[in-house]
Design an enzyme around this catalytic site. Structure first.
Site, PDB file in Angstrom:
ATOM      1  N   HIS A 287       1.555   4.566  -2.883  1.00  0.00           N
ATOM      2  CA  HIS A 287       1.640   6.032  -2.808  1.00  0.00           C
ATOM      3  C   HIS A 287       2.864   6.543  -3.575  1.00  0.00           C
ATOM      4  CE1 HIS A 287      -1.729   6.589  -0.212  1.00  0.00           C
ATOM      5  NE2 HIS A 287      -1.215   5.940   0.805  1.00  0.00           N
TER       6      HIS A 287
ATOM      7  N   HIS B  86       2.805   9.144  -6.729  1.00  0.00           N
ATOM      8  CA  HIS B  86       3.631  10.346  -6.783  1.00  0.00           C
ATOM      9  C   HIS B  86       4.406  10.391  -8.101  1.00  0.00           C
ATOM     10  CE1 HIS B  86       7.042  12.901  -4.861  1.00  0.00           C
ATOM     11  NE2 HIS B  86       6.127  13.678  -5.406  1.00  0.00           N
TER      12      HIS B  86
ATOM     13  N   HIS C 274       0.834  -1.213   0.000  1.00  0.00           N
ATOM     14  CA  HIS C 274       0.000   0.000   0.000  1.00  0.00           C
ATOM     15  C   HIS C 274       0.867   1.262   0.000  1.00  0.00           C
ATOM     16  CE1 HIS C 274      -3.325   2.713   1.250  1.00  0.00           C
ATOM     17  NE2 HIS C 274      -2.365   3.302   1.943  1.00  0.00           N
ATOM     18  N   GLU C 275       1.888   1.298   0.847  1.00  0.00           N
ATOM     19  CA  GLU C 275       2.746   2.494   0.917  1.00  0.00           C
ATOM     20  C   GLU C 275       3.517   2.686  -0.384  1.00  0.00           C
ATOM     21  OE1 GLU C 275       2.092   4.521   3.100  1.00  0.00           O
ATOM     22  OE2 GLU C 275       0.993   3.183   4.428  1.00  0.00           O
TER      23      GLU C 275
HETATM   24 ZN   LIG Z   1      -2.114   5.267   2.486  1.00  0.00          ZN
END
Ligand SMILES: [Zn+2]
Length: 232
Positions: A103, A107, A99-100
């Site tokens: 991100h 970006h 999940h991270e």
């Molecule tokens: Zn998150």
């Protein structure tokens, strides 16, 4: 300090949902942290692998402190993983790590809602610190312009919570897609990944709901819905 029971009536249910969602997230994380991923990879190794195959070799991975303190820092382009995720080899660790990284990929791809969210961070910080005080001071002094300034500041918080939703949901769906496609989790582990990520998503839904209802409460106090019937 003055307290209005109507506020609890209005916002209480969403606050209860937020509490339940947060308990659910912790509970599910703990449950699936007991289940080792069959491939034996740690969260950090999984994150490194996904970053590398996504062309993001220059994005770093560091351990962070505290349970569920995992996040991606767009300023330094570093994925920070809590100890349980960084070194953990459980289904929970893999889900959160992926999940991270989602991100970091957002970006890299200039995903629109993420740019909006970054823009809204200072608005939300200002609003969550000042909106309540300014609103209630304005109300107490019968200075409607001041009360409306409080509403405007709080609208910044609502905006932030609303743009956070697509960012979080998208990061989780990217995480699932990559984990499935690359065979990083086995089919029997998918349920755990989905349960952990869905509970986390619910916390963001509850936070957005809480802020929307708070904004509606402010508007109600200003008589927007009832033609100025309340003016205590
Ligand atoms: Zn998150």
């Amino acid at each position: 300090m003055y307290f209005d029971p109507a506020y609890l009536l209005f916002v209480g249910p969403a606050m209860v949902l937020a509490f339940v969602a947060s308990m659910m997230t912790k509970g599910r994380f703990k449950k699936w942290a007991q289940v080792p991923g069959a491939r034996g990879l740690s969260g950090a190794e999984t994150a490194r692998y996904i970053l590398d195959v996504s062309g993001l070799r220059d994005v770093g991975i560091e351990p962070s402190r505290g349970m569920l303190s995992d996040h991606y820092d767009p300023r330094t382009r570093v994925v920070r993983l809590s100890p349980e995720v960084y070194g953990g080899r459980s289904v929970s660790a893999l889900a959160v790590a992926a999940h991270e990284v989602g991100h970091a990929i957002q970006h890299h791809e200039n995903y629109g809602p993420m740019a909006l969210r970054t823009f809204a961070v200072p608005l939300a910080t200002l609003g969550s610190n000042l909106a309540y005080i300014i609103f209630f001071v304005g109300l107490a002094m019968q200075a409607m312009a001041v009360a409306w300034l409080g509403v405007l500041l709080f609208a910044g918080v609502v905006f932030f919570q609303l743009v956070t939703l697509p960012v979080e949901l998208d990061a989780s769906s990217r995480a699932k897609a990559i984990l499935w496609e690359r065979g990083l989790v086995l089919p029997q582990e998918r349920e755990g990944v989905s349960k952990v990520l869905n509970a986390a998503a619910l916390t963001y839904v509850a936070a957005a709901l809480t802020s929307i209802l708070t904004l509606l409460y402010f508007l109600m106090r200003l008589g927007v819905f009832g033609g100025g019937r309340r003016n205590d």
